[in-house]
Structure formats: structure tokens, C-alpha cells
Design a protein around this motif. Structure first.
Motif, PDB file in Angstrom:
ATOM      1  N   HIS A  87      -9.032  -2.043  -5.330  1.00 15.24           N
ATOM      2  CA  HIS A  87      -9.342  -0.762  -4.678  1.00 15.24           C
ATOM      3  C   HIS A  87      -9.536   0.346  -5.709  1.00 15.24           C
ATOM      4  O   HIS A  87      -9.081   1.478  -5.511  1.00 15.24           O
ATOM      5  N   PHE A 107     -10.666   3.900  -4.684  1.00 18.78           N
ATOM      6  CA  PHE A 107      -9.886   4.692  -3.726  1.00 18.78           C
ATOM      7  C   PHE A 107      -8.643   5.271  -4.392  1.00 18.78           C
ATOM      8  O   PHE A 107      -8.019   4.627  -5.223  1.00 18.78           O
ATOM      9  N   LEU A 135      -5.197   5.433   0.224  1.00 25.08           N
ATOM     10  CA  LEU A 135      -4.644   4.144   0.635  1.00 25.08           C
ATOM     11  C   LEU A 135      -3.291   4.316   1.322  1.00 25.08           C
ATOM     12  O   LEU A 135      -2.972   3.631   2.291  1.00 25.08           O
ATOM     13  N   TYR A 165       0.820  -1.208   0.000  1.00 28.56           N
ATOM     14  CA  TYR A 165       0.000   0.000   0.000  1.00 28.56           C
ATOM     15  C   TYR A 165       0.861   1.267   0.000  1.00 28.56           C
ATOM     16  O   TYR A 165       0.462   2.290  -0.571  1.00 28.56           O
ATOM     17  N   ARG A 199      -4.137  -2.280  -6.949  1.00 27.05           N
ATOM     18  CA  ARG A 199      -5.113  -1.228  -6.624  1.00 27.05           C
ATOM     19  C   ARG A 199      -6.248  -1.194  -7.634  1.00 27.05           C
ATOM     20  O   ARG A 199      -7.425  -1.097  -7.275  1.00 27.05           O
TER      21      ARG A 199
END
Length: 198
Positions: A157, A160, A165, A60, A153
Motif C-alpha cells: 500500500h 496510501f 488506511l 491496518y 504497507r
């Protein structure tokens, strides 16, 4: 330094091996140990998961494009095998267990992890400069390490931003460092290399 295409292939191979050695194999072994009620192996793998969370945090941090993620990546590769061999009482208990397929699988994974992480540290050493130099970090050889986290990601994700993150990754890293410091400076003095006193 290898050519860009060779380096990219090596980095992506490293990420694939990381998924196998650091996620899939220990997950399978943990489920196996839970079903078989093999407490020593179970406890050692739970400790491993706690320590290896630094590698997840690193992913991350890389998503957010933070240079010091190269430093945490190397530290994670040192701490993970260390967590598997450090505990004298668990090691002795596992060593004294009669031969079984489960014990063989665990022992093979633990040695495999040690070998993989050792090679990984040697492979990442030339890229530690990415953590300390903005010029180096912007270079192609450093940016290739960020490709897999970016794809992660996009896959998991997508809603986001990297900054969001990264913020949570930094908070997780702070919590990790505090927990590790507490263990090193407080708990280690009390319990030594005994995991059963935790």
C-alpha cells in the motif's frame, strides 16, 4: 523484558508464524475442503476466516499507529481458536468422519492454532500496556510491533498514507464489533452452538 534485539527477533518470528498458521495453512485447507466437498471442514474454516478478519484489521490499525491495536491483537488471538472449537454440530460431524489425510491435516492445524494463539496471548499480555499508556506506546518495546505492519504497507500500500488506511481499519472494526455483538446478543440465543442454523 528481553533485550531489544531479542525482542525484535521474537516479534518478527511471531509475525512469520502468524502468516503460516493464520493465513497459509487455513487457505490451503479451505481449498482442499472445497475440492473434496468436505462441507463441515469447509464451513468451519469459513467461520474462522470471518472471525480472524480482526487480525487483518489489527495490522491496518498498527499501520496507522493506533495504540488500541494492541488490544484488538490480543482479542483476535482469543477469538480465533474459540471459533474453531465453539460449534458443537460441526465438531461432532468432523469427529465422526472416517480417518483421512485431510481430517488429520485439519485436526493438526486446529490444535496447532490453539497452541500458537495461547502462547501468543501470553506473549502479548505484557504489551497490553501499549494500548493504555502513551508513554509506553512510544517506547521501543511497543514500537517494535509496528515494524512488520509498516513493511507490509510499503510492500502493498505504498501509495496510501497510514492515516487513510487507519480510517478504513476503524470503519472495518466498527462493522466487526456490530456483527459480533449481533451474534452474541441475538443469534447465540436462538441457535446456541449450532452453526448449521446460520
Amino acid at each position: 523484558m528481553p533485550s531489544s534485539s531479542v525482542l525484535q527477533a521474537l516479534v518478527w518470528t511471531d509475525y512469520r508464524l502468524a502468516v503460516l498458521f493464520t493465513v497459509l495453512f487455513p487457505l490451503i485447507l479451505l481449498v482442499w475442503a472445497l475440492v473434496a466437498r468436505a462441507e463441515a471442514i469447509q464451513q468451519l474454516i469459513v467461520i474462522y476466516w470471518k472471525v480472524s478478519s480482526l487480525l487483518a484489521i489489527t495490522v491496518y490499525l498498527m499501520i496507522a499507529g493506533l495504540p488500541f491495536s494492541f488490544l484488538t491483537a490480543t482479542i483476535a488471538r482469543v477469538l480465533m481458536p474459540l471459533s474453531l472449537w465453539f460449534w458443537a454440530d460441526l465438531n461432532e460431524e468432523i469427529r465422526e468422519q472416517p480417518f483421512s489425510l485431510r481430517k488429520l491435516a485439519f485436526t493438526a492445524w486446529r490444535w496447532g492454532m490453539t497452541f500458537y494463539c495461547g502462547l501468543g496471548v501470553l506473549f502479548q499480555l505484557p504489551f497490553l500496556r501499549c494500548a493504555f499508556s502513551k508513554t509506553a506506546f512510544a517506547g521501543e518495546s511497543c514500537q517494535v510491533w509496528l515494524e512488520a505492519p509498516a513493511l507490509f504497507r510499503q510492500s502493498f500500500h505504498a501509495g496510501f498514507t497510514p492515516g487513510f488506511l487507519g480510517f478504513w481499519a476503524i470503519l472495518a472494526l466498527v462493522a466487526y464489533v456490530i456483527t459480533l455483538a449481533y451474534f452474541v446478543f441475538v443469534k447465540l440465543g436462538r441457535q446456541g452452538r449450532s452453526a448449521l442454523n446460520q
